[in-house]
Write a protein that holds these residues in place. Sequence first.
Motif, short mmCIF file in Angstrom:
data_model
loop_
_atom_site.label_atom_id
_atom_site.label_comp_id
_atom_site.label_asym_id
_atom_site.label_seq_id
_atom_site.Cartn_x
_atom_site.Cartn_y
_atom_site.Cartn_z
N ALA A 47 0.83 -1.21 0.00
CA ALA A 47 0.00 0.00 0.00
C ALA A 47 0.86 1.25 0.00
CB ALA A 47 -0.93 -0.01 1.21
N LEU A 48 1.94 1.24 0.78
CA LEU A 48 2.86 2.38 0.82
C LEU A 48 3.55 2.55 -0.53
CD1 LEU A 48 4.47 4.63 2.16
CD2 LEU A 48 6.01 2.88 3.11
N GLU A 49 4.03 1.45 -1.10
CA GLU A 49 4.72 1.53 -2.39
C GLU A 49 3.80 2.12 -3.47
OE1 GLU A 49 7.50 -2.43 -1.54
OE2 GLU A 49 5.83 -2.52 -2.96
N LEU A 50 2.58 1.63 -3.53
CA LEU A 50 1.64 2.13 -4.53
C LEU A 50 1.29 3.59 -4.30
CD1 LEU A 50 -0.79 -0.95 -4.71
CD2 LEU A 50 0.85 -0.24 -6.47
N SER A 51 1.12 3.96 -3.04
CA SER A 51 0.78 5.35 -2.71
C SER A 51 1.91 6.30 -3.05
CB SER A 51 0.44 5.45 -1.22
OG SER A 51 -0.67 4.65 -0.89
N LEU A 52 3.13 5.88 -2.76
CA LEU A 52 4.30 6.72 -3.05
C LEU A 52 4.44 6.91 -4.55
CD1 LEU A 52 6.85 8.18 -2.09
CD2 LEU A 52 8.03 5.96 -2.12
N GLU A 53 4.29 5.83 -5.30
CA GLU A 53 4.39 5.92 -6.76
C GLU A 53 3.32 6.86 -7.33
OE1 GLU A 53 4.31 2.90 -10.66
OE2 GLU A 53 3.87 2.16 -8.65
N ALA B 143 1.69 9.26 -5.73
CA ALA B 143 1.90 10.64 -5.27
C ALA B 143 2.99 11.34 -6.07
CB ALA B 143 2.26 10.65 -3.79
N LYS B 144 3.94 10.61 -6.58
CA LYS B 144 5.00 11.20 -7.40
C LYS B 144 4.49 11.55 -8.80
CE LYS B 144 9.02 8.99 -5.21
NZ LYS B 144 10.13 8.01 -5.40
N GLU B 145 3.51 10.78 -9.28
CA GLU B 145 3.04 10.95 -10.65
C GLU B 145 1.83 11.88 -10.75
OE1 GLU B 145 2.25 7.01 -11.99
OE2 GLU B 145 4.38 6.47 -12.18
N ARG B 146 0.99 11.87 -9.75
CA ARG B 146 -0.25 12.63 -9.78
C ARG B 146 0.04 14.12 -9.59
NH1 ARG B 146 -5.47 13.34 -11.47
NH2 ARG B 146 -6.86 14.01 -9.77
N GLU B 147 -0.44 14.95 -10.51
CA GLU B 147 -0.21 16.40 -10.42
C GLU B 147 -1.53 17.13 -10.18
OE1 GLU B 147 1.97 18.06 -13.61
OE2 GLU B 147 3.77 16.86 -13.24
N PHE C 217 -2.66 21.42 -9.20
CA PHE C 217 -2.17 22.79 -8.99
C PHE C 217 -0.75 22.97 -9.50
CE2 PHE C 217 -5.12 21.67 -5.53
CZ PHE C 217 -6.16 22.53 -5.85
N GLY C 218 -0.43 22.21 -10.58
CA GLY C 218 0.85 22.41 -11.25
C GLY C 218 2.03 21.68 -10.64
N GLN C 219 1.80 20.78 -9.70
CA GLN C 219 2.92 20.04 -9.13
C GLN C 219 2.47 18.68 -8.62
OE1 GLN C 219 2.82 23.24 -5.76
NE2 GLN C 219 4.20 21.64 -5.06
N ALA C 220 3.45 17.78 -8.44
CA ALA C 220 3.15 16.44 -7.94
C ALA C 220 2.60 16.55 -6.53
CB ALA C 220 4.40 15.58 -7.95
N ILE C 221 1.59 15.73 -6.21
CA ILE C 221 0.95 15.88 -4.89
C ILE C 221 1.88 15.49 -3.75
CG2 ILE C 221 -1.37 15.60 -5.86
CD1 ILE C 221 -1.39 12.75 -4.69
N ILE C 222 2.95 14.76 -4.04
CA ILE C 222 3.89 14.43 -2.96
C ILE C 222 4.57 15.68 -2.42
CG2 ILE C 222 5.93 14.04 -4.42
CD1 ILE C 222 6.61 11.68 -2.55
N ASP C 223 4.58 16.76 -3.22
CA ASP C 223 5.20 18.00 -2.78
C ASP C 223 4.33 18.77 -1.79
OD1 ASP C 223 7.40 17.53 -4.39
OD2 ASP C 223 6.53 18.56 -6.12
N PHE C 224 3.08 18.35 -1.63
CA PHE C 224 2.21 18.97 -0.64
C PHE C 224 2.44 18.28 0.71
CE2 PHE C 224 -0.07 19.71 -4.65
CZ PHE C 224 -0.16 21.10 -4.60
N GLN C 225 2.62 19.08 1.73
CA GLN C 225 2.98 18.53 3.03
C GLN C 225 1.91 17.58 3.57
OE1 GLN C 225 3.43 21.07 6.73
NE2 GLN C 225 5.59 20.70 6.26
N ALA C 226 0.65 17.83 3.25
CA ALA C 226 -0.43 16.96 3.73
C ALA C 226 -0.23 15.53 3.24
CB ALA C 226 -1.78 17.48 3.25
N PHE D 183 -5.03 8.27 -2.89
CA PHE D 183 -5.52 7.99 -4.24
C PHE D 183 -6.80 8.76 -4.56
CE2 PHE D 183 -2.50 4.57 -4.39
CZ PHE D 183 -2.32 4.29 -5.74
N GLY D 184 -7.44 9.34 -3.54
CA GLY D 184 -8.65 10.12 -3.77
C GLY D 184 -9.77 9.27 -4.34
N GLY D 185 -10.44 9.79 -5.35
CA GLY D 185 -11.55 9.06 -5.95
C GLY D 185 -11.14 7.71 -6.50
#
Length: 390
Positions: A254-260, A262-266, A268-277, A339-341
């Motif tokens: 689950a962590l591996e899939l979430s990390l992958e 979060a790196k790919e999903r953009e 507001f113009g940036q990957a969501i992993i860059d958001f502290q939340a 993963f959201g929706g």
Amino acid sequence: MDLRLSEEDQELQQRARDFTERYLIPHEQECEDNDGISEQTWRSVREQVLAWNFNAINHSREDGGQGYDIFRQMLIEEQWGRATGALWDIPWRPSIPLHVGTPEQKERYLRPACAGERRDAYAITESGAGSDPTMVATTARRDGDDWVLDGEKWHVTAGDIADFFIVHAHVDGDPAKATIFLVDKDLPGVRLVRTPKYTHTFVFEHPIFAFDGVRVSDDRRLGEIGQGFELTKDWFVEERLMIGARTMGASTRALELSLEFAKEREQFGQAIIDFQAIEFMLADMAAEIMAAKSMLYRVCWQAASGDIDRKQLHALASAVKLVCSETAGRVSDRAVQIFGGRGYMREQPGERMWRELRVDRIWEGTSEIQRGVIGNELRKRGPDAYTAWP
């Protein structure tokens, strides 16, 4: 102090990972779409279990198993736990109490079960007896040279494919005489009551079976009269440790899939992993997995070393199941959130893990029961089992 896995253990761990990737995970969607797998798929994977020598990893070579200790069983089950749909249950692991059987019982039940020619299902839970096995209402009474069993068992995991049951009953209704019986599924009086539907998708079913005046000979009694509670407890200990292993495998995936993702999903113009939340959710997942996995490895190493008594192992296994299963619940919930929706779509492994891991806080003893076991250990013997280093 060397905490590294041996080369042999690393190879075994990798082999279990390869097996999972090749023969379990590819059937996840089939299992989800059809609430199970086809006979053809089941037979195909079964052949690979034998080819890879992953049958009966918990029994001795003398009895037809692979002879792995608890630590190595854990390494294997952790990797199998990465698969959704409980596909980890295809590689069969005959219930551990079978090892106390007589030579005739081993020849009739254990060795064929290890070879995959037979399949057992443990029947203990009832409508009025779950966390408290002393409330079991299934009775066994002596009638001449035979025993007659009456009762109804719930949540008999893999009962649909099993051909014999390990039935926990009370002789003459006396909880002090808890006794285990080996009951062939085709005996007169064994009756399928119904097959409930559950929240999770599981490769096999958990039916309810009735035992109406089922007659078995005394050579179908496993162990001594009154030994049933201890045999069932041994089964619980092993199952709780393996639940810990599988939930850690699922959490890691689950962590591996979430990390992958979060790196790919953009957004507001940036990957969501860059958001502290998002970053903090991933950080919490990683830290909690690290902590729970460390406990799991430590306790299974202690169990494999043999330098621990049964009572202490029982207490530690409860801590493992409690922490690992609850960690997995939090990790999988965060995965769905990241993963959201998409995380709410059943085609996503993360959604299936979130749904399937929920039962790990219930079966083989609820989280509340595990806390009770831990509390009992603290009252009787103090905190050393949990706070001292082995």
